[in-house]
Design a protein around this motif. Structure first.
Motif, PDB file in Angstrom:
ATOM      1  N   ARG A   1       0.841  -1.185   0.000  1.00  0.00           N
ATOM      2  CA  ARG A   1       0.000   0.000   0.000  1.00  0.00           C
ATOM      3  C   ARG A   1       0.881   1.241   0.000  1.00  0.00           C
ATOM      4  O   ARG A   1       1.951   1.270   0.611  1.00  0.00           O
ATOM      5  CB  ARG A   1      -0.911   0.029   1.235  1.00  0.00           C
TER       6      ARG A   1
ATOM      7  N   ASP B   1      -0.537   4.230   0.958  1.00  0.00           N
ATOM      8  CA  ASP B   1      -1.023   5.120   2.006  1.00  0.00           C
ATOM      9  C   ASP B   1      -0.554   4.638   3.380  1.00  0.00           C
ATOM     10  O   ASP B   1      -0.040   3.542   3.533  1.00  0.00           O
ATOM     11  CB  ASP B   1      -2.550   5.261   1.971  1.00  0.00           C
ATOM     12  N   ARG B   2      -0.755   5.462   4.378  1.00  0.00           N
ATOM     13  CA  ARG B   2      -0.214   5.224   5.708  1.00  0.00           C
ATOM     14  C   ARG B   2      -1.319   4.809   6.677  1.00  0.00           C
ATOM     15  O   ARG B   2      -2.384   5.416   6.728  1.00  0.00           O
ATOM     16  CB  ARG B   2       0.464   6.516   6.193  1.00  0.00           C
ATOM     17  N   ALA B   3      -1.044   3.747   7.463  1.00  0.00           N
ATOM     18  CA  ALA B   3      -1.985   3.342   8.499  1.00  0.00           C
ATOM     19  C   ALA B   3      -1.950   4.350   9.637  1.00  0.00           C
ATOM     20  O   ALA B   3      -0.882   4.782  10.073  1.00  0.00           O
ATOM     21  CB  ALA B   3      -1.628   1.956   9.013  1.00  0.00           C
TER      22      ALA B   3
ATOM     23  N   ASP C   1      -9.285  -0.905   9.345  1.00  0.00           N
ATOM     24  CA  ASP C   1      -7.952  -0.479   8.914  1.00  0.00           C
ATOM     25  C   ASP C   1      -8.117   0.941   8.378  1.00  0.00           C
ATOM     26  O   ASP C   1      -8.649   1.144   7.285  1.00  0.00           O
ATOM     27  CB  ASP C   1      -7.421  -1.423   7.831  1.00  0.00           C
TER      28      ASP C   1
ATOM     29  N   ARG D   1      -6.678   4.450   7.094  1.00  0.00           N
ATOM     30  CA  ARG D   1      -5.514   5.018   6.403  1.00  0.00           C
ATOM     31  C   ARG D   1      -5.687   6.528   6.261  1.00  0.00           C
ATOM     32  O   ARG D   1      -6.776   7.067   6.474  1.00  0.00           O
ATOM     33  CB  ARG D   1      -5.395   4.378   5.018  1.00  0.00           C
ATOM     34  N   ASP D   2      -4.608   7.176   5.857  1.00  0.00           N
ATOM     35  CA  ASP D   2      -4.728   8.621   5.672  1.00  0.00           C
ATOM     36  C   ASP D   2      -5.585   8.969   4.461  1.00  0.00           C
ATOM     37  O   ASP D   2      -5.952  10.131   4.269  1.00  0.00           O
ATOM     38  CB  ASP D   2      -3.358   9.289   5.585  1.00  0.00           C
TER      39      ASP D   2
END
Length: 341
Positions: free
Chosen positions: A207, A209-211, A313, A315-316
């Protein structure tokens, strides 16, 4: 109460009566219980099994205490016992998947949905109360190492590969230490680790994107909007909260759904709720992720009853994945009530 727990309580009493070093060992070893639970959970994918295996670990440690020579720390020694206890337990057992791990394509949200109780599904792990981050148990139980996606990916590995990868990658043990723990050569451990990494790369989606951490303001805002959309039965609002490639799954139903439109269509088609007020939520955390515990209105009693645990979950870029666990017995494990009045 499990047999292992009864035995452990019995030997604890014996240790107190002996008044010797075993009593001190048991007192000292208890501080590692939570991180050993996380370790056994990574290995098995089951909270219930992990609890029993931790009890068995302490029982085995007590029985073999006379053979502990102090060449390693008590913590390392307990991890060795726990790892081998898990490996023995996993012999002949099938892995615990999520629906996305069964290899089938995404399901039609307007089609039939079916529960599959022949599969032993992955379970969530309640988070521990916040602790001092300098504590080794917090380090060992880093969020990434218990996130549902990682634990689900671990289930694709044979148990021995799973053990090697967790000991090397999560606990940061040296190859020689892992070799001693699992009864293999260092060369064999390196080979097992290489194969485990390759297989994880195949099953774990990468992925960009950031968690987000469950306590972050961004997560709190998204979670609040998610809950409000469901409680108001505003499914159009819900659509906007998901990422474009979001996934929804709800074991023991064996289908999974891809994309905001299909997720919302699934809710419109199969969710028992019909209007605002039919659903209420409480929040908690599991696997280092936010949880929305859903209570559905029972028209016969007029009360909202435990229905699903949604592990998100976040994400940003939005909500990327929801696993809605239908096993209501899990609510007690999270210290959640069965009914909201």
């Amino acid at each position: 109460m499990s047999d292992s727990l009864r035995k452990l309580r019995h030997v604890s009493v014996v240790a107190v009566e002996d008044g010797g070093s075993r009593e001190a060992f048991l007192a000292d070893a208890q501080r590692f219980r939570r991180e050993l639970l996380a370790h056994c959970y990574r290995m098995t994918g089951s909270l219930h099994d992990a609890e029993d295996l931790v009890q068995e670990t302490y029982l085995r440690a007590w029985k073999s205490y006379d053979g502990f020579e102090g060449k390693s720390s008590v913590r390392t020694w307990l991890y060795r016992i726990a790892t081998n206890t898990c490996l023995t337990s996993l012999e002949g057992r099938k892995r615990r998947p999520l629906p996305t791990g069964l290899g089938a394509p995404a399901s039609d949200p307007t089609g039939e949905i079916a529960q599959n109780h022949e599969i032993t599904w992955l379970e969530p792990l309640p988070d521990a109360p916040r602790e001092d981050p300098s504590d080794p148990s917090v380090i060992a139980e880093s969020r990434e190492s218990v996130r549902l996606a990682f634990v689900a990916a671990l289930q694709h590995l044979p148990p021995r590969q799973r053990a090697v990868l967790v000991l090397r990658e999560v606990l940061q043990w040296k190859a020689a230490e892992v070799a001693e723990a699992v009864g293999a050569s260092t060369a064999a451990v390196n080979s097992l680790l290489q194969r485990a990494r390759a297989q994880l790369d195949e099953v774990q989606p990468s992925r960009d994107d950031r968690a987000l951490a469950p306590e972050s303001p961004e997560t709190a805002e998204l979670l609040a909007q998610y809950i409000t959309a469901f409680e108001n039965y505003d499914l159009d609002k819900l659509t906007a909260l998901f990422t474009a490639d979001a996934v929804w799954e709800m074991p023991p139903f064996d289908g999974w759904y891809h994309g905001p439109a299909d997720i919302v269509t699934l809710s419109r088609t199969h969710c028992p709720a019909e209007k605002s007020g039919d659903m209420r939520f409480l929040t908690t955390t599991a696997n280092g992720q936010p949880v929305a515990a859903l209570y559905m209105l029972n028209p016969q009693t007029g009360r909202h009853e435990a229905f699903q645990l949604h592990v998100l979950d976040v994400r940003d870029t939005g909500i990327a994945h929801v696993v809605a666990f239908m096993e209501t017995a899990l609510f007690a494990k999270f210290d959640l009530p069965d009914v909201l009045n």
